[in-house]
Design an enzyme around this catalytic site. Structure first.
Site, mmCIF file in Angstrom:
data_model
loop_
_atom_site.group_PDB
_atom_site.id
_atom_site.type_symbol
_atom_site.label_atom_id
_atom_site.label_comp_id
_atom_site.label_asym_id
_atom_site.label_seq_id
_atom_site.Cartn_x
_atom_site.Cartn_y
_atom_site.Cartn_z
ATOM 1 N N SER A 264 -4.685 20.294 20.432
ATOM 2 C CA SER A 264 -5.034 20.883 19.135
ATOM 3 C C SER A 264 -6.525 20.688 18.862
ATOM 4 C CB SER A 264 -4.225 20.203 18.041
ATOM 5 O OG SER A 264 -4.665 18.865 17.886
ATOM 6 N N ARG B 37 2.362 19.271 25.285
ATOM 7 C CA ARG B 37 3.650 19.870 25.630
ATOM 8 C C ARG B 37 3.559 20.426 27.044
ATOM 9 N NH1 ARG B 37 4.306 24.382 22.646
ATOM 10 N NH2 ARG B 37 2.171 24.073 21.954
ATOM 11 N N ASN C 121 -10.952 19.938 11.433
ATOM 12 C CA ASN C 121 -10.475 19.263 12.651
ATOM 13 C C ASN C 121 -11.374 18.110 13.120
ATOM 14 O OD1 ASN C 121 -8.249 20.869 12.587
ATOM 15 N ND2 ASN C 121 -9.011 22.345 14.084
ATOM 16 N N TYR D 136 2.453 23.901 0.059
ATOM 17 C CA TYR D 136 1.414 22.890 0.289
ATOM 18 C C TYR D 136 1.204 22.125 -1.005
ATOM 19 C CZ TYR D 136 -2.833 21.112 2.571
ATOM 20 O OH TYR D 136 -3.781 20.323 3.167
ATOM 21 N N GLY E 124 0.181 15.443 10.935
ATOM 22 C CA GLY E 124 0.880 16.713 11.049
ATOM 23 C C GLY E 124 2.330 16.478 11.408
ATOM 24 N N PHE F 59 -3.117 10.799 7.234
ATOM 25 C CA PHE F 59 -4.470 11.254 6.894
ATOM 26 C C PHE F 59 -4.408 12.695 6.431
ATOM 27 C CE2 PHE F 59 -8.641 13.090 7.647
ATOM 28 C CZ PHE F 59 -9.448 12.155 7.012
ATOM 29 N N TRP F 60 -5.031 12.942 5.303
ATOM 30 C CA TRP F 60 -5.089 14.279 4.728
ATOM 31 C C TRP F 60 -6.550 14.587 4.443
ATOM 32 C CZ3 TRP F 60 -2.794 15.802 -0.713
ATOM 33 C CH2 TRP F 60 -2.787 17.195 -0.833
ATOM 34 N N VAL F 61 -7.099 15.447 5.242
ATOM 35 C CA VAL F 61 -8.546 15.671 5.199
ATOM 36 C C VAL F 61 -8.998 16.210 3.841
ATOM 37 C CG1 VAL F 61 -8.499 17.988 6.227
ATOM 38 C CG2 VAL F 61 -10.498 16.521 6.575
#
Lengths: 410, 410
Positions: free
Chosen positions: B215, B237, B186, B102, B315, B339-341
Site C-alpha cells: 500500500s 497478499r 500515506n 466515515y 486500516g 493511527f488516524w492521520v
C-alpha cells in the site's frame, strides 16, 4: 558450614540438614539422624528451624504433582533472615505456574534437599521475622515482611532469605496478617492499572468501567477509584438466584461502586442511554476500562469507553481472545494494553513498596476493606491432601482467586 | 461584498457569483448574467475565478451523489488567497466520507451557491497560489501549498481559503506537484506510526513488521524505515500469477524492504524459525507492527512482535476486527493502538508541517520514491462521469488507494 553439632550424642544436625517427617538426614555425610518430637514440631532446640513446603518437580495438576517436603533451616547468618510465614494466598497464577502454562517458570533446584530438582509453589505472602543474621540491618525479630518479587515460593511454613528480597511493613499496628499477606497481587494490580492509565489526574467527573467487578482486583479498584474521586461502572455476571445477585450488587455499592450492572445488561439495548444519562450526556468521560474476561464481554465493555481512553486487560476468565473493531483503535483512539503484576513488581520494587504502603495506610484508616477470602489453615500436622485440595479448588484461567493459606503458630 | 461591478453593460459579477456551466447567477440579486467564454474557461476577466467542484448534498455511493458544481470565486481580499488545485488524491477515506460511513463528517452549507447545503469532497491535495489578499503575509502568487487539515474539500479546480489554513511548501524546486500532493496522508501516516512507536531510538538492529506492505503507507514505511536504520518484514497478499508476485516482491526490495513474505507464509509453519534466523535468534527485537488488514492476518502478525512492542492499526482491509489473545497484552506486554492521520494533522499542525518537510527533503534528495498512482486528468472540460468513475474505482474499506486527480492548466 559442614560442622556437625551434637548436643545429644546420637543427634547430628548439619548446617543444611534435610528433614523428612520422622527423620533428619545430614546433607553432608548423608547419615540419618534421630530427631526429637520437639524438633519435628518446627523449631529445633539447636537453633535450627524445621519447615514444610509444598514443592513440585514437574508440571501438572496440583493434586498430582505437589508434595509436602520437610527440611530444616540453619540459623540465620550474614544478611539472611529466617521467616515464619503468616499468610500465603492461592492465586490462580500460582496454579497456572504449577500446571506449566504460566509464562513465568520457577527455578527448580535441590537447595531444600529434595531428591529431584524442585520449586516451592506460591508467589505472595506475609511473614514474620523469627531470626536475623549478624549482618542484617533493616529487619529485626518480630517484624512483618512481604516478598519483594514473585517466584520466591511462599507456600511453606518457614523460609530463609536475604533481607534484600523483602519489603518490611513499617507499621504493622492496626493491620491483620491477612491484610498484609493479600496486598501484593490484587490491590496492587487495581492500584497500578487505575493510576497509570489515569495520567490526566482525577477531577471527580470521570469514570472507569470494569468487568469481573466482584473479583479481588475488581473490589480493590472500586475502593481505590472512590478514594481517588473516580466513578465506576461495575459489570458482574448475573446470578440465577436473584436474591444472591442483589446481595452482590449491594456488597459492591457498600464499598463504593457508583453503578453495578450485569453482563446481560451491558450487552442489552437500554444500556447505551443509561450510561449516557449517568455520564451526564457523555460530558463525564469513561477514561479507563479494566478487563479480566475477554471475548464478547470485553468488546461490549470497550464500546462504552470515551475517545482516547485506555483499556487494560489483566485476565481472560472467558478464555476467549479480545475481539476489537479497528474503528475503536483508529477513530476512537482507544489504547489497549495489559498488566502483569509479577513483571511490574520485579521491574519496580520501589514502586511496589510505595504502592503497598499506600494501600495499607488506607486499610489502617478503614478506607480500604478486606476482600473476602476462603481460609485454609495450615498447621504443623495439616495433611498434604488438605493443602492440595485448597489449591485444586482455585479456578484455572487467570481469574483472581480467593483461597488463602493461613499458617498456625507452630 | 454585494457590489456589482459592470465592465460590459450586460455583465454583472457578484462578489460570490454562482457559476453554472454556461451561465452566471448573481448570488445577491439572483439575476442571470452573461458570461464570456473566457470566463467560462476558468479565470474571469474581472478578477473573478471560475471553479468547478465535486460536491454532494447527501451521503451515498459517489456515482449517485456526486455532482460537478460550477461557481465563481471573488478576488482575494484580507488574509484570503485563491488557489488553483494541482493534484488531489482519491483516498478511500474520501469515498467512505461520501458514503457517510466515515466518522469525520463534512460541514454542508450553501457557501458555494448550491441549491442544497453541500460539501466539496476530497481531503488532500497540492495547490498553487494564484492571487492573494492585501493582508496575506506568508504566501505569494506562484507558491505551492498543501492543506493544513482535512475537511477542506480538495476535489475542485480552484478554491478561496484563509492563509492560516495552508502549509506553504518552502522549497518546491526538485519536487513534482504529485509528490507534494500525495505527501499528507500515506507518507505522514507511515512516518508518525513508525517514529512515534519507536521511542527507543534507532540502533540499526531492530525490526518492524507490517501487512499491506504494498500500500501507499506500506511503501512509505519501508523507505522511511530503511532511512532510519529499521529493518522490515513486509507481508503482502500472494498473487495467483507468481510472476506478478515476484515482481511485486522485487519492487519492495528495490525500495529497501529487508524481507518480503506473503500472508500464506506468515501463517505457515516455517516462518517462526525463519524470523528467528533473520532476527539473529530473537536478539534483534521486532519493536513495531503496522496493521491495515485486521482479522487472522493481524493476529498472526502480532504473534511475531517482541515483548513490549507496539502494534499500530491504521486500516481494516479484511473488514474483520482484531482478534488478540490476552497473553499478548498481559504477558508479552504488547501495546495495541491506532493511527488516524486526519485527527493527527488537525491536532498537530506544526508537527504535520515538519513531517511533510522531512518527507519532501528525502524526496528531493532521491531517498524517498514516488508511490505508484493512477492519474485521472481533470481539465476544464472533463465530464463529471469521468471524475465519478475515478472515485468509484477506488476500493471501499480503509485501504489506502492510489487514484489521484491531476488538474490540467485552465
Amino acid at each position: 558450614m559442614a560442622v556437625h553439632r551434637s548436643a545429644q550424642k546420637s543427634v547430628h544436625l548439619a548446617s543444611r540438614g534435610i528433614f523428612s517427617p520422622g527423620r533428619l538426614i545430614c546433607r553432608d555425610c548423608e547419615r540419618t539422624l534421630r530427631v526429637t518430637s520437639h524438633q519435628r514440631r518446627g523449631i529445633s532446640s539447636y537453633g535450627y528451624t524445621q519447615s514444610k513446603a509444598l514443592v513440585y518437580s514437574k508440571y501438572g495438576e496440583p493434586q498430582d504433582v505437589l508434595s509436602l517436603h520437610g527440611h530444616s533451616i540453619s540459623p540465620a547468618t550474614g544478611t539472611n533472615v529466617v521467616l515464619r510465614m503468616l499468610v500465603a494466598p492461592i492465586n490462580p497464577a500460582d496454579v497456572n505456574q504449577i500446571q506449566g502454562v504460566y509464562p513465568a517458570k520457577p527455578e527448580m533446584n535441590t537447595a531444600l534437599g529434595t531428591s529431584e530438582p524442585s520449586a516451592v509453589a506460591g508467589n505472595e505472602g506475609a511473614a514474620e521475622v523469627i531470626s536475623v543474621g549478624s549482618g542484617v540491618k533493616s529487619l529485626s525479630k518480630g517484624d512483618w515482611v512481604i516478598m519483594k518479587s514473585t517466584g520466591m515460593g511462599t507456600w511453606r511454613t518457614h523460609m530463609a532469605v536475604d533481607e534484600s528480597k523483602l519489603i518490611k511493613i513499617d507499621t504493622k499496628e492496626g493491620l491483620t496478617a491477612l491484610q498484609v499477606g493479600t496486598v501484593s497481587v490484587n490491590p496492587c494490580t487495581a492500584y497500578r492499572m487505575l493510576l497509570d492509565s489515569a495520567k490526566w489526574g482525577f477531577r471527580g467527573d470521570e469514570w472507569f468501567i470494569q468487568n469481573g467487578a466482584n473479583s479481588g482486583v475488581g473490589r480493590a479498584a472500586i475502593q481505590l477509584g472512590k478514594e481517588w474521586g473516580f466513578k465506576s461502572i461495575n459489570v458482574i455476571r448475573g446470578r440465577e438466584n436473584k436474591e444472591e445477585e442483589q446481595k452482590l450488587r449491594q456488597d459492591l455499592y457498600d464499598i463504593g461502586a457508583t453503578k453495578v450492572i450485569t453482563e446481560e445488561e451491558l450487552q442489552g439495548r437500554e444500556i447505551r442511554d443509561q450510561i449516557k444519562e449517568w455520564t451526564n450526556g457523555g460530558r463525564e468521560p469513561v477514561r479507563v476500562g479494566l478487563n479480566c474476561v475477554g471475548g464478547k464481554p470485553a468488546t461490549a465493555l470497550a464500546k462504552f469507553l470515551s475517545p482516547g481512553a485506555t483499556m487494560v486487560t489483566y485476565g481472560a476468565m472467558s478464555k476467549q481472545p479480545l475481539i476489537l473493531p479497528a474503528s475503536l483503535l483508529i477513530f476512537k483512539e482507544i489504547n489497549f494494553n495489559g498488566f502483569w503484576v509479577s513483571k511490574w513488581s520485579d521491574r519496580h520494587p520501589d514502586q511496589k513498596k510505595q504502592t503497598v504502603e499506600d494501600v495499607l495506610r488506607l486499610t489502617r484508616e478503614g478506607r480500604f476493606k478486606d476482600i473476602p477470602v476462603q481460609e485454609c489453615k495450615w498447621g504443623w500436622k495439616t495433611e498434604v491432601d488438605i493443602l492440595k485440595a485448597a489449591v485444586q479448588g482455585t479456578l484455572g484461567g487467570f481469574r483472581p482467586g480467593k483461597g488463602v493459606f493461613v499458617f498456625e503458630e507452630p
